[in-house]
Design an enzyme around this catalytic site. Structure first.
Site, PDB file in Angstrom:
ATOM      1  N   TYR A  48       0.834  -1.212   0.000  1.00  0.00           N
ATOM      2  CA  TYR A  48       0.000   0.000   0.000  1.00  0.00           C
ATOM      3  C   TYR A  48       0.866   1.259   0.000  1.00  0.00           C
ATOM      4  CZ  TYR A  48      -4.427  -2.399   1.219  1.00  0.00           C
ATOM      5  OH  TYR A  48      -5.557  -3.162   1.232  1.00  0.00           O
ATOM      6  N   GLY A  49       2.046   1.114   0.578  1.00  0.00           N
ATOM      7  CA  GLY A  49       2.908   2.291   0.753  1.00  0.00           C
ATOM      8  C   GLY A  49       3.310   2.960  -0.545  1.00  0.00           C
ATOM      9  N   CYS A  80      -2.618  -1.649   9.888  1.00  0.00           N
ATOM     10  CA  CYS A  80      -1.738  -1.114   8.843  1.00  0.00           C
ATOM     11  C   CYS A  80      -1.747   0.399   8.990  1.00  0.00           C
ATOM     12  CB  CYS A  80      -2.291  -1.526   7.477  1.00  0.00           C
ATOM     13  SG  CYS A  80      -1.473  -0.747   6.080  1.00  0.00           S
ATOM     14  N   THR A  82      -0.457   2.628   6.970  1.00  0.00           N
ATOM     15  CA  THR A  82      -0.740   3.307   5.701  1.00  0.00           C
ATOM     16  C   THR A  82      -2.249   3.405   5.498  1.00  0.00           C
ATOM     17  OG1 THR A  82       1.244   2.204   4.877  1.00  0.00           O
ATOM     18  CG2 THR A  82      -0.108   3.344   3.262  1.00  0.00           C
ATOM     19  N   CYS A 194       5.042   1.319  10.740  1.00  0.00           N
ATOM     20  CA  CYS A 194       4.520   0.359   9.764  1.00  0.00           C
ATOM     21  C   CYS A 194       4.467  -0.958  10.519  1.00  0.00           C
ATOM     22  CB  CYS A 194       5.455   0.246   8.562  1.00  0.00           C
ATOM     23  SG  CYS A 194       5.047  -1.136   7.461  1.00  0.00           S
ATOM     24  N   THR A 195       3.339  -1.629  10.456  1.00  0.00           N
ATOM     25  CA  THR A 195       3.197  -2.830  11.292  1.00  0.00           C
ATOM     26  C   THR A 195       4.135  -3.960  10.865  1.00  0.00           C
ATOM     27  OG1 THR A 195       1.284  -3.437   9.923  1.00  0.00           O
ATOM     28  CG2 THR A 195       0.844  -2.377  12.057  1.00  0.00           C
TER      29      THR A 195
HETATM   30  N1  DGL Z   1       1.893  -2.919   7.119  1.00  0.00           N
HETATM   31  C1  DGL Z   1       1.613  -1.731   6.367  1.00  0.00           C
HETATM   32  C2  DGL Z   1       1.692  -0.487   7.253  1.00  0.00           C
HETATM   33  O1  DGL Z   1       1.617  -0.573   8.468  1.00  0.00           O
HETATM   34  C3  DGL Z   1       2.404  -1.426   5.146  1.00  0.00           C
HETATM   35  C4  DGL Z   1       2.841  -2.413   4.164  1.00  0.00           C
HETATM   36  C5  DGL Z   1       2.535  -1.976   2.761  1.00  0.00           C
HETATM   37  O2  DGL Z   1       3.181  -1.051   2.217  1.00  0.00           O
HETATM   38  O3  DGL Z   1       1.612  -2.568   2.219  1.00  0.00           O
HETATM   39  O4  DGL Z   1       1.786   0.608   6.766  1.00  0.00           O
END
Ligand code: DGL
Length: 269
Positions: A48-49, A80, A82, A194-195
């Site tokens: 997602y980032g 998450c 993001t 970020c998790t």
């Molecule tokens: N685990 C997601 C977060 O805490 C990010 C990972 C991603 O970029 O998809 O932002």
């Protein structure tokens, strides 16, 4: 009040793009082991980032709406940063259950720092969010918050849980990039925003050294979930499950790791 059986078996839905959400699940297991859980990984959407705000918002609210219809959770946690910093309000508008988000632990970091210089590692999308600006303005006044987008740490976290080696040079570069910012040498506290990143805690701690404290929000998020579920009854009708939006073949190598988090079934969403 005695709950209907369907209410007792309603799961807590924990959502992330991938294995990062497990860091929140681990804390929840410690506090509420009896709660049935569905762990949902949008592996087809990872990362997602690197997406735009509009893409993340549409994807997360659409998926969580469909997942809620299918699994009838009692609460959803967007594990998450993001997705939460972009789409939390939108998801709350869509779902009729409590929704807990994951936001950078700037408040506790500001209370802990002695040098007044805090580092923040997140995805590129997270570090540019107005949500983070607001947290900084509210909780880190008079401190310096140095943000660095390190999306390249997501893959090593995914790899590590699949039993693959972690490329240390990726960790070294992310840490160096934060340290090289003006005042970066004074950082004594780093927010893992970020998790996925707490899964690399040994590698990151090794690189930052003992004088830098690394913090993340997973314990606080688990506490928030527990407080929202206070007084509810739980019954586990079937083993807890992990679902993926991606290919099962890509997810199966995680089965050992998922089993360690009590997720003994794997399905495609
Ligand atoms: N685990 C997601 C977060 O805490 C990010 C990972 C991603 O970029 O998809 O932002």
């Amino acid at each position: 009040m005695e709950l209907e059986r369907s209410e007792k078996i309603a799961p807590v839905l924990i959502f992330d793009t991938g294995v990062g959400g497990l860091t929140v699940l681990a804390e929840l297991r410690k506090l509420l082991p009896e709660a049935p859980v569905i762990f949902a990984a949008d592996q087809a959407g990872l990362p997602y980032g690197e997406k735009t705000e509009a893409e993340v918002a549409a994807r997360v609210s659409g998926l969580l709406g469909r997942m809620s219809e299918r699994y009838r959770p009692r609460l959803a946690c967007i594990a998450c940063n993001t997705a939460s910093t972009i789409a939390l309000d939108m998801v709350r508008d869509v779902l009729e259950i409590p929704v807990v988000g994951t936001v950078p632990a700037i408040k506790p970091a500001a209370a802990m720092t002695k040098t007044g210089v805090i580092g923040l590692l997140g995805t590129k999308a997270t570090i540019r969010q107005p949500y983070v600006d607001r947290l900084e303005a509210r909780f880190a006044q008079g401190k310096t918050l140095l943000r660095h987008g390190a999306p390249e740490l997501v893959d090593p976290a995914e790899a590590k849980l699949r039993g693959k080696p972690v490329d240390r040079s990726i960790i070294q570069r992310a840490v160096a990039a934060l340290r090289e910012k003006p005042q970066g040498e004074k950082i004594d506290t780093v927010v893992l925003a970020c998790t996925h990143f707490p899964l690399l805690i040994e590698e990151l701690s090794g690189e930052f050294g003992q004088r830098v404290r690394l913090i993340d929000g997973s314990h606080g998020i688990a506490q928030r979930i527990v407080s929202l579920l206070d007084g509810q009854d739980f019954e586990r009708a079937a083993p807890d499950m992990a679902v993926t939006t991606g290919l099962l073949d890509d997810f199966m190598p995680l089965s050992d790791a998922l089993g360690r988090y009590g997720l003994d079934r794997i399905e495609r969403f």
